[in-house]
Design an enzyme around this catalytic site. Sequence first.
Site, PDB file in Angstrom:
ATOM      1  N   THR A 167       8.201  -8.108  -1.902  1.00 26.03           N
ATOM      2  CA  THR A 167       9.214  -7.183  -1.845  1.00 26.03           C
ATOM      3  C   THR A 167      10.561  -7.663  -1.749  1.00 26.03           C
ATOM      4  O   THR A 167      11.138  -6.819  -2.367  1.00 26.03           O
ATOM      5  CB  THR A 167       9.070  -6.112  -0.626  1.00 26.03           C
ATOM      6  OG1 THR A 167       7.424  -5.612  -0.907  1.00 26.03           O
ATOM      7  CG2 THR A 167       9.764  -5.176  -0.482  1.00 26.03           C
ATOM      8  N   ASP A 219       8.794   5.531   1.260  1.00 25.25           N
ATOM      9  CA  ASP A 219       9.521   4.669   2.000  1.00 25.25           C
ATOM     10  C   ASP A 219      10.759   4.164   1.388  1.00 25.25           C
ATOM     11  O   ASP A 219      11.014   3.102   1.515  1.00 25.25           O
ATOM     12  CB  ASP A 219       8.700   3.555   2.280  1.00 25.25           C
ATOM     13  CG  ASP A 219       7.064   3.907   2.816  1.00 25.25           C
ATOM     14  OD1 ASP A 219       6.994   4.949   3.624  1.00 25.25           O
ATOM     15  OD2 ASP A 219       6.427   2.803   2.976  1.00 25.25           O
ATOM     16  N   TRP A 268       7.278   2.553  10.050  1.00 28.09           N
ATOM     17  CA  TRP A 268       6.807   1.033   9.329  1.00 28.09           C
ATOM     18  C   TRP A 268       6.354   0.200  10.650  1.00 28.09           C
ATOM     19  O   TRP A 268       5.510  -0.405  10.565  1.00 28.09           O
ATOM     20  CB  TRP A 268       7.779   0.392   8.470  1.00 28.09           C
ATOM     21  CG  TRP A 268       7.305  -0.867   7.983  1.00 28.09           C
ATOM     22  CD1 TRP A 268       6.209  -1.328   7.727  1.00 28.09           C
ATOM     23  CD2 TRP A 268       8.587  -1.785   7.460  1.00 28.09           C
ATOM     24  NE1 TRP A 268       6.446  -2.506   7.097  1.00 28.09           N
ATOM     25  CE2 TRP A 268       7.748  -2.700   6.903  1.00 28.09           C
ATOM     26  CE3 TRP A 268       9.975  -1.783   7.594  1.00 28.09           C
ATOM     27  CZ2 TRP A 268       8.232  -4.145   6.387  1.00 28.09           C
ATOM     28  CZ3 TRP A 268      10.427  -3.018   6.923  1.00 28.09           C
ATOM     29  CH2 TRP A 268       9.693  -3.940   6.387  1.00 28.09           C
ATOM     30  N   GLN A 288       6.075  -1.402  -4.484  1.00 32.91           N
ATOM     31  CA  GLN A 288       7.405  -1.953  -4.028  1.00 32.91           C
ATOM     32  C   GLN A 288       8.242  -2.529  -5.175  1.00 32.91           C
ATOM     33  O   GLN A 288       7.954  -3.312  -5.664  1.00 32.91           O
ATOM     34  CB  GLN A 288       6.953  -3.041  -3.106  1.00 32.91           C
ATOM     35  CG  GLN A 288       6.191  -2.439  -1.827  1.00 32.91           C
ATOM     36  CD  GLN A 288       4.636  -2.536  -1.945  1.00 32.91           C
ATOM     37  OE1 GLN A 288       4.217  -2.625  -3.165  1.00 32.91           O
ATOM     38  NE2 GLN A 288       3.892  -2.582  -0.905  1.00 32.91           N
ATOM     39  N   ARG A 302       8.073   7.994   8.245  1.00 34.86           N
ATOM     40  CA  ARG A 302       6.983   7.535   8.869  1.00 34.86           C
ATOM     41  C   ARG A 302       7.407   6.024   9.320  1.00 34.86           C
ATOM     42  O   ARG A 302       8.393   5.502   8.823  1.00 34.86           O
ATOM     43  CB  ARG A 302       5.746   7.273   8.102  1.00 34.86           C
ATOM     44  CG  ARG A 302       5.862   6.205   6.939  1.00 34.86           C
ATOM     45  CD  ARG A 302       4.679   6.192   6.029  1.00 34.86           C
ATOM     46  NE  ARG A 302       4.531   5.089   4.966  1.00 34.86           N
ATOM     47  CZ  ARG A 302       3.454   4.730   4.048  1.00 34.86           C
ATOM     48  NH1 ARG A 302       2.229   5.263   4.777  1.00 34.86           N
ATOM     49  NH2 ARG A 302       3.782   3.981   3.067  1.00 34.86           N
ATOM     50  N   GLN A 344       9.577   3.574  -5.140  1.00 37.01           N
ATOM     51  CA  GLN A 344       9.163   3.150  -3.742  1.00 37.01           C
ATOM     52  C   GLN A 344       9.722   1.888  -3.408  1.00 37.01           C
ATOM     53  O   GLN A 344      10.416   0.898  -4.204  1.00 37.01           O
ATOM     54  CB  GLN A 344       7.493   2.599  -3.667  1.00 37.01           C
ATOM     55  CG  GLN A 344       7.182   2.037  -2.365  1.00 37.01           C
ATOM     56  CD  GLN A 344       5.654   1.656  -2.616  1.00 37.01           C
ATOM     57  OE1 GLN A 344       5.039   2.279  -3.376  1.00 37.01           O
ATOM     58  NE2 GLN A 344       4.989   1.277  -1.472  1.00 37.01           N
ATOM     59  N   ASP A 345      10.341   1.939  -2.084  1.00 34.90           N
ATOM     60  CA  ASP A 345      11.072   0.994  -1.332  1.00 34.90           C
ATOM     61  C   ASP A 345      12.573   0.866  -1.907  1.00 34.90           C
ATOM     62  O   ASP A 345      12.900  -0.440  -2.453  1.00 34.90           O
ATOM     63  CB  ASP A 345      10.494  -0.418  -1.378  1.00 34.90           C
ATOM     64  CG  ASP A 345       9.395  -0.266  -0.601  1.00 34.90           C
ATOM     65  OD1 ASP A 345       9.279   0.933   0.341  1.00 34.90           O
ATOM     66  OD2 ASP A 345       8.682  -1.326  -0.152  1.00 34.90           O
TER      67      ASP A 345
END
Length: 600
Positions: free
Chosen positions: A359, A433, A503, A389, A501, A411-412
Amino acid sequence: MERSAKVMGAVVSTILIVGVVIGVVAMVRHGNSDDKGGGQGVGGGGGDSGSSTSTSTKTANAICATTTHKEACTTSLESVANNPNASIQDYLSAALNATMSELEKAIEVTSKVKVDKADDPHNDQMGMDDCKEFLDTAVEQLQASISSVGESQLHTLEDRVQEFISWLTGVYIYQATCIDQLEKPEYKTPVQDGMLNASQLTENAIYIFSELTNLTSSLNLNFSSIADAATRSAATLSTSRRLLNNAERVGENGYPSWFTSTDRKLLQDAKQDPGVEAVPIQPNAVVALDGSGQFNSINDAIGSIPPKNTERFVIYVKAGIYNEVVLIKKIPNVFIFGDGQGKTIISGDLSVALKGVKTSNSATVAVDSDGFMIKSLTIRNTAGPDGHQAVALRIAGQNAVVFDCSIEGYQDTLYYHRGRQFYKNCVISGTVDFIFGNGRAIIQDSMIVVRKPNPNQSNMVTADGGLLPNGEHGLVLQNCRITAEPLLEDAKAQHKSYLGRPWKAYAVTIYMQNDIGDFVAPEGYSVFTNVGEGSLNQNTAIYGEYLNIGPGSISDRRDVNNFKNWHLLSPQEAEGYTVGAFIQGGSWLINTGVPYNVGL
């Protein structure tokens, strides 16, 4: 984002601390009753040596009472615990030097872990390489802390407590990120075990600095206040946080000492389009695809920065699509600006699922440096939802400013990895996320665009990675618009969307004065489940909301059963999450030319 086991810590009982400290104060006063000039020594210079030694040992015990790993703390302070003339700086230096010793041992252990390259489905070799780099950076952060404690007098430590907490939080973050990079237990376990002592002592050091004001004032030392009380109760923000005023940590003309007149003029001209007629400030380097600049690539311009340069280095990137992965590593005070969102575009396609990178390595623009600024351009990761990611922008650095930028991904998307960061007038888009990290960031007056994910996926706008209750971390979204792109708007019945949420175990995420669309699930937040194991991060995570509007802001159905620390903030609590209080913006954003709201 590699999903690691949660990092848990225990909040020290204030009653225990006060009780131990009162006992120490009584010993100190008794031992110093005839002392005429003991200076700043914690144990004083009077009384017989046996009494003084006992007092200094009790002082060490009082300091360790503030920590989570008390036995490790006691051992780390043995070198000064028998010194009746030890100063508070001596105790702090001992704690930090012991941490450094253990961190060096952890690096040695890590260097001995060899990955079988013939059987490396998770690319753990890359993870090990990243791990070593992160630990090297942690050493540099810790060395800065040790040097600063040694150079500081007691009265100067007062204004630098939060700075030390920030540095040490960075040290802890790098250790945790190192572990996150590894997948296979035969590699991950020895690294994690080898780092245990260093992690515990780093955590202890953060607790010691967090409680330093209480300790020194109780010991009758001249240390009156703490810059930032990071520890919060489940339901309320600590009211002891100190709000820095405009005169603190600034230079002769009222500006931050590290911020030059060029910096101010650049950001004051941020509303202009420098690509239309003329660049408002003469940059150090110009990048252009058409050959009209000194360089054709942004990385070439970065490579031209002189070694060990500490002055602001300005890079102007003309309009065009730059298909390159930009890395700014250990080069402080880089400023990049373009011709505007959608005109100057930096584009990459690295991802965990499609390219096999970690990531942290997937970022289109990765910054591992302090004092970074960027404005008026687009940063994009084109891996799409299948890439999983896939970071567009990752910043690991103190005092970062991102202004008038579009940060695009799935994502990310945005990784606020370490340090204080401020985002203004930005557009940030993604799915899962997509705003996440371990640092401390405020996003103000921006557009947060939630996109359509893959089938059977849900959206989570945020995923804070707070590792410790006393660390410097957390995310605030203030006066933003949280909206759905048209594709998601048409399919919102098939994809649930959440505000966030947790992590990590001590996630802190605050929504203040935002306009939240109706596509957000009424429960607001989703629990985080690690692969193969449940997660209880929701038990310790802090989520707060204050004066949001829009259909998604209706809070009467929020998931208070799982998120027991969720609550509507009072005005006093909300003030603690503003630019002035949360990222000490009054000390480093003031008069920079960046428009920002210091309060509510």
